[in-house]
Design an enzyme around this catalytic site. Structure first.
Site, mmCIF file in Angstrom:
data_model
loop_
_atom_site.group_PDB
_atom_site.id
_atom_site.type_symbol
_atom_site.label_atom_id
_atom_site.label_comp_id
_atom_site.label_asym_id
_atom_site.label_seq_id
_atom_site.Cartn_x
_atom_site.Cartn_y
_atom_site.Cartn_z
ATOM 1 N N LYS A 30 97.496 93.209 -46.192
ATOM 2 C CA LYS A 30 98.031 94.049 -45.115
ATOM 3 C C LYS A 30 98.776 95.267 -45.668
ATOM 4 O O LYS A 30 98.509 96.396 -45.278
ATOM 5 C CB LYS A 30 99.004 93.252 -44.219
ATOM 6 N N ARG A 88 104.622 87.910 -35.470
ATOM 7 C CA ARG A 88 104.128 86.762 -36.228
ATOM 8 C C ARG A 88 103.953 85.538 -35.346
ATOM 9 O O ARG A 88 103.506 84.507 -35.822
ATOM 10 C CB ARG A 88 105.110 86.438 -37.353
ATOM 11 N N ARG A 104 101.109 89.011 -57.323
ATOM 12 C CA ARG A 104 101.538 90.307 -56.762
ATOM 13 C C ARG A 104 102.758 90.848 -57.501
ATOM 14 O O ARG A 104 103.642 90.104 -57.890
ATOM 15 C CB ARG A 104 101.876 90.107 -55.280
ATOM 16 N N ARG A 159 108.362 89.469 -56.231
ATOM 17 C CA ARG A 159 109.215 89.072 -55.119
ATOM 18 C C ARG A 159 109.710 87.647 -55.307
ATOM 19 O O ARG A 159 108.954 86.785 -55.749
ATOM 20 C CB ARG A 159 108.419 89.155 -53.807
ATOM 21 N N ARG A 197 104.928 79.628 -46.401
ATOM 22 C CA ARG A 197 104.525 80.768 -45.559
ATOM 23 C C ARG A 197 103.115 80.575 -45.014
ATOM 24 O O ARG A 197 102.843 80.900 -43.867
ATOM 25 C CB ARG A 197 104.606 82.067 -46.360
HETATM 26 P P1 ADP Z 1 100.094 91.243 -47.632
HETATM 27 O O1 ADP Z 1 100.874 92.473 -47.256
HETATM 28 O O2 ADP Z 1 99.048 90.905 -46.606
HETATM 29 O O3 ADP Z 1 100.956 90.059 -47.941
HETATM 30 P P2 ADP Z 1 99.332 92.720 -50.079
HETATM 31 O O4 ADP Z 1 98.721 93.970 -49.560
HETATM 32 O O5 ADP Z 1 100.675 92.820 -50.670
HETATM 33 O O6 ADP Z 1 99.273 91.551 -48.947
HETATM 34 O O7 ADP Z 1 98.305 92.084 -51.130
HETATM 35 C C1 ADP Z 1 98.604 90.855 -51.777
HETATM 36 C C2 ADP Z 1 98.189 90.948 -53.236
HETATM 37 O O8 ADP Z 1 96.757 90.946 -53.336
HETATM 38 C C3 ADP Z 1 98.659 92.226 -53.931
HETATM 39 O O9 ADP Z 1 98.991 91.903 -55.257
HETATM 40 C C4 ADP Z 1 97.445 93.159 -53.846
HETATM 41 O O10 ADP Z 1 97.412 94.065 -54.945
HETATM 42 C C5 ADP Z 1 96.282 92.179 -53.892
HETATM 43 N N1 ADP Z 1 95.149 92.593 -53.042
HETATM 44 C C6 ADP Z 1 95.188 93.265 -51.860
HETATM 45 N N2 ADP Z 1 93.942 93.447 -51.351
HETATM 46 C C7 ADP Z 1 93.085 92.857 -52.239
HETATM 47 C C8 ADP Z 1 91.650 92.696 -52.278
HETATM 48 N N3 ADP Z 1 90.849 93.170 -51.310
HETATM 49 N N4 ADP Z 1 91.130 92.038 -53.336
HETATM 50 C C9 ADP Z 1 91.941 91.539 -54.319
HETATM 51 N N5 ADP Z 1 93.285 91.656 -54.337
HETATM 52 C C10 ADP Z 1 93.856 92.300 -53.310
HETATM 53 P P1 ADP Z 2 103.837 88.449 -46.552
HETATM 54 O O1 ADP Z 2 102.947 89.527 -46.054
HETATM 55 O O2 ADP Z 2 103.630 88.129 -47.986
HETATM 56 O O3 ADP Z 2 103.898 87.238 -45.680
HETATM 57 P P2 ADP Z 2 106.171 89.973 -45.599
HETATM 58 O O4 ADP Z 2 106.666 90.997 -46.530
HETATM 59 O O5 ADP Z 2 105.432 90.408 -44.376
HETATM 60 O O6 ADP Z 2 105.342 88.932 -46.470
HETATM 61 O O7 ADP Z 2 107.379 89.060 -45.096
HETATM 62 C C1 ADP Z 2 108.276 88.464 -46.017
HETATM 63 C C2 ADP Z 2 109.240 87.567 -45.265
HETATM 64 O O8 ADP Z 2 110.027 88.350 -44.347
HETATM 65 C C3 ADP Z 2 108.606 86.479 -44.385
HETATM 66 O O9 ADP Z 2 108.274 85.311 -45.122
HETATM 67 C C4 ADP Z 2 109.732 86.219 -43.374
HETATM 68 O O10 ADP Z 2 110.767 85.438 -43.937
HETATM 69 C C5 ADP Z 2 110.291 87.617 -43.151
HETATM 70 N N1 ADP Z 2 109.617 88.299 -42.023
HETATM 71 C C6 ADP Z 2 108.871 89.434 -42.078
HETATM 72 N N2 ADP Z 2 108.395 89.753 -40.851
HETATM 73 C C7 ADP Z 2 108.850 88.799 -40.003
HETATM 74 C C8 ADP Z 2 108.668 88.531 -38.615
HETATM 75 N N3 ADP Z 2 107.930 89.347 -37.834
HETATM 76 N N4 ADP Z 2 109.281 87.444 -38.082
HETATM 77 C C9 ADP Z 2 110.029 86.636 -38.839
HETATM 78 N N5 ADP Z 2 110.219 86.793 -40.150
HETATM 79 C C10 ADP Z 2 109.631 87.862 -40.745
#
Ligand code: ADP
Ligand code: ADP
Ligand code: ZN
Length: 214
Positions: free
Chosen positions: A13, A88, A127, A160, A171
């Site tokens: 995302k 979420r 990541r 992180r 999660r």
């Molecule tokens: P999210 O915001 O959904 O948690 P991220 O965009 O941070 O996910 O991506 C999670 C990890 O996977 C990051 O380390 C990113 O560089 C990697 N990543 C993102 N898209 C891809 C893809 N299409 N193929 C492989 N790795 C990816």
């Molecule tokens: P990822 O894409 O890897 O799940 P995010 O960066 O979106 O991680 O979120 C990290 C953390 O921040 C979540 O695990 C949660 O604790 C909190 N968080 C983010 N967005 C929300 C939401 N909409 N509602 C509740 N908690 C949230």
């Protein structure tokens, strides 16, 4: 245009959102990034949120909803926005509808990035995030040009505190409990676009653009 991007932790995302907002000239509203920035500043809200985040639990709805509402009313949001990480669950989705209605706004599409469960642990645990600009990299799939340094801004990359296997599994568990009702909510509104996130980063972007411009 106002969009929402959703999908499990590690779906890509943030990666897609970063490129998409640049292309479309809209604002990126990531609740995870907002919490991490509050933690860095040491605000009371940040300290409270960190307790939940480190365990991989959701921050209480009223905290997130209040934060998003404030952000949507910032003047730059009129350019259009991409919400990332919110809503979420269905309660948050209903609250979002309410606040958009009050502001006279609506969503144009919901981008749902689909990635098989077994890929998500390696994506999240590998990541690395930039301390300055929040850009995300991966130790195998999106290596920075220089190890430990952000390609965009030269900032330091870090892991992180919630990208460890225990918090990630929690999660994923919470995501899976909430995903189907949330997906159903947006499908019923005719807004849902399913995108195959198990492809090369650039191919995922192409598919998103094709779908939102269709
Ligand atoms: P999210 O915001 O959904 O948690 P991220 O965009 O941070 O996910 O991506 C999670 C990890 O996977 C990051 O380390 C990113 O560089 C990697 N990543 C993102 N898209 C891809 C893809 N299409 N193929 C492989 N790795 C990816
Ligand atoms: P990822 O894409 O890897 O799940 P995010 O960066 O979106 O991680 O979120 C990290 C953390 O921040 C979540 O695990 C949660 O604790 C909190 N968080 C983010 N967005 C929300 C939401 N909409 N509602 C509740 N908690 C949230
Ligand atoms: Zn950076």
């Amino acid at each position: 245009m106002n969009f929402l991007i959703m999908g499990p932790p590690g779906a890509g995302k943030g990666t897609q959102a970063e490129a998409l907002v640049k292309k479309l000239g809209i604002v990126h509203i990531s609740t995870g990034d907002m919490f991490r920035s509050a933690i860095k500043k040491g605000t009371e809200m940040g300290l409270k949120a960190k307790e939940y985040m480190d365990k991989g639990e959701l921050v209480p709805d009223y905290v997130v909803v209040g934060m998003v509402k404030e952000r949507i009313y910032q003047p730059d949001s009129v350019r259009g926005f991409l919400l990332d990480g919110f809503p979420r669950n269905v309660v948050q989705a209903e609250e979002l509808d309410e606040m958009l209605k009050e502001a006279g706004l609506s969503l144009n599409a919901v981008i749902n990035i689909v990635v098989p469960h077994e890929k998500l642990v390696e994506r999240t645990t590998g990541r690395r995030i930039c301390r300055s600009c929040g850009a995300s990299f991966h130790i195998m799939f999106k290596k920075p040009q220089t190890e430990g340094i952000c390609d965009n801004c030269g900032g330091e990359l870090y892991q992180r505190s919630d990208d460890n296997e225990t918090a990630v599994n929690n999660r994923l568990y919470i995501y899976e409990a909430n995903a189907n009702p949330l997906i159903g909510y947006y499908r019923a509104k005719g807004l849902l676009l399913n995108i195959d996130g198990d492809q090369d980063i650039n191919k995922v972007m192409e598919d998103i653009l094709k779908n939102i411009c269709a």
